[in-house]
Design an enzyme around this catalytic site. Structure first.
Site, PDB file in Angstrom:
ATOM      1  N   ASN A   9      24.678  38.421  26.784  1.00  0.00           N
ATOM      2  CA  ASN A   9      24.060  37.095  26.730  1.00  0.00           C
ATOM      3  C   ASN A   9      24.834  36.183  27.674  1.00  0.00           C
ATOM      4  O   ASN A   9      25.963  35.801  27.374  1.00  0.00           O
ATOM      5  CB  ASN A   9      24.119  36.575  25.279  1.00  0.00           C
ATOM      6  CG  ASN A   9      23.589  35.159  25.160  1.00  0.00           C
ATOM      7  OD1 ASN A   9      22.996  34.614  26.092  1.00  0.00           O
ATOM      8  ND2 ASN A   9      23.801  34.550  23.999  1.00  0.00           N
ATOM      9  N   TRP A  10      24.209  35.861  28.799  1.00  0.00           N
ATOM     10  CA  TRP A  10      24.920  35.084  29.825  1.00  0.00           C
ATOM     11  C   TRP A  10      24.872  33.578  29.544  1.00  0.00           C
ATOM     12  O   TRP A  10      25.474  32.800  30.278  1.00  0.00           O
ATOM     13  CB  TRP A  10      24.356  35.403  31.214  1.00  0.00           C
ATOM     14  CG  TRP A  10      24.678  36.808  31.671  1.00  0.00           C
ATOM     15  CD1 TRP A  10      25.522  37.692  31.047  1.00  0.00           C
ATOM     16  CD2 TRP A  10      24.184  37.487  32.834  1.00  0.00           C
ATOM     17  NE1 TRP A  10      25.579  38.869  31.748  1.00  0.00           N
ATOM     18  CE2 TRP A  10      24.770  38.779  32.846  1.00  0.00           C
ATOM     19  CE3 TRP A  10      23.309  37.131  33.859  1.00  0.00           C
ATOM     20  CZ2 TRP A  10      24.501  39.712  33.865  1.00  0.00           C
ATOM     21  CZ3 TRP A  10      23.034  38.059  34.861  1.00  0.00           C
ATOM     22  CH2 TRP A  10      23.631  39.327  34.863  1.00  0.00           C
ATOM     23  N   GLU A 166      25.902  38.393  13.956  1.00  0.00           N
ATOM     24  CA  GLU A 166      26.921  37.659  14.696  1.00  0.00           C
ATOM     25  C   GLU A 166      27.547  36.607  13.786  1.00  0.00           C
ATOM     26  O   GLU A 166      27.004  35.503  13.648  1.00  0.00           O
ATOM     27  CB  GLU A 166      26.299  36.957  15.901  1.00  0.00           C
ATOM     28  CG  GLU A 166      25.645  37.895  16.891  1.00  0.00           C
ATOM     29  CD  GLU A 166      25.579  37.277  18.283  1.00  0.00           C
ATOM     30  OE1 GLU A 166      26.203  37.830  19.177  1.00  0.00           O
ATOM     31  OE2 GLU A 166      24.947  36.227  18.443  1.00  0.00           O
ATOM     32  N   GLY A 233      28.895  38.077  24.633  1.00  0.00           N
ATOM     33  CA  GLY A 233      28.821  36.796  25.336  1.00  0.00           C
ATOM     34  C   GLY A 233      29.803  36.778  26.500  1.00  0.00           C
ATOM     35  O   GLY A 233      29.547  37.354  27.563  1.00  0.00           O
ATOM     36  N   GLY A 234      30.941  36.146  26.286  1.00  0.00           N
ATOM     37  CA  GLY A 234      31.936  35.934  27.354  1.00  0.00           C
ATOM     38  C   GLY A 234      32.235  37.164  28.189  1.00  0.00           C
ATOM     39  O   GLY A 234      32.258  37.091  29.429  1.00  0.00           O
TER      40      GLY A 234
END
Ligand code: PEP
Length: 249
Positions: A9-10, A166, A233-234
């Site tokens: 997920n950018w 999450e 994510g990151g």
């Protein structure tokens, strides 16, 4: 057999050239893997990313969509629009959408229905906040998020659903759920689905874990029997880290 998936997920990162550069690098470094690999760039970069990924096994998916078919919803994007540029899957219910944009279970149920009516696959995110975990209410929260947004679905709709547990306290914080905490919750989620839809559907649904997954903890989390991959994510913003995570599944 359940699908193994690693999805990146950018979020609101990477302009056009950074998006293309990251995809070029990912394609170069992508390991040989049975797992499905997905990335979710921001709306404006979806089509160029889709084009850039065309010759690879990377699937480009959307981070969000609106529930309406079309109309006076300034700034929004419909399922039909996504489909028209080749996008076949969408993330719904991310905790940042819930927290910053007021998306609740009822709204998410509508988005789920719209996505399904377009035969779009859904990566449905949910998870408890820190206070819920501390007070021991995390199972109740997760159960109600699932029931409220998904349990009106017909059994065959589950072919289009991937779940992403999450815990909010683990997203972007560097604090990961332990592999045991992840397994415990994933097992609970599967049992909850089985109680409504039966064991066969529960066993078929892929349940991803998300929350500070990094190259150094991915393998241990992914080794748990009810963890079928990750929403990252990151660490998905760096080709080296993302591919290392993919390798560890
Ligand atoms: C996410 O935003 O879905 C996520 C899991 O982020 P991070 O990996 O950065 O915690």
């Amino acid at each position: 057999m359940r699908r193994k998936i690693v999805a990146g997920n950018w979020k609101m990162n990477n302009d056009l050239s950074a998006t293309q550069a990251l995809l070029t690098e990912l394609k170069k470094q992508l390991p040989d893997t049975q797992a499905e690999v997905m990335v979710a760039p921001t709306f404006v970069n979806l089509f160029p990313a889709f084009e850039a990924a065309r010759t690879s096994k990377i699937q480009v998916v959307a981070q969000n969509m609106h529930f309406a078919e079309s109309g006076a919803y300034t700034g929004e994007v419909s399922a039909e629009m996504l489909g028209s540029i080749g996008i076949e899957a969408v993330i719904l219910g991310h905790s940042e959408r819930r927290a910053y944009f007021g998306e609740d279970d009822a709204l998410l149920a509508k988005k789920v229905d719209t996505a399904l009516s377009h035969e779009m696959e859904i990566i449905f995110c949910f998870g408890e906040e820190l206070d819920d975990r501390k007070s021991g209410n995390h199972f109740n929260i997760v159960e109600s998020q699932l029931k409220n947004a998904l349990f009106h679905l017909a059994p065959d709709a589950w072919d289009f659903i991937v779940l992403a547990y999450e815990p909010v306290w683990a997203i972007g914080t560097g604090e990961t759920a332990s592999p045991e905490q992840a397994q415990e919750m994933h097992e609970f989620i599967r049992k909850t689905i089985a109680s409504k839809y039966g064991q066969e559907i529960a066993d078929r649904v892929s349940i991803l874990y998300g929350g500070s997954v990094k190259p150094n903890n991915a393998q241990e989390i992914f080794s748990k029997p009810d963890v079928d991959g990750g929403l990252i994510g990151g660490a998905s913003l760096k080709a080296e880290d993302f591919t290392a995570i993919i390798k560890s599944i």
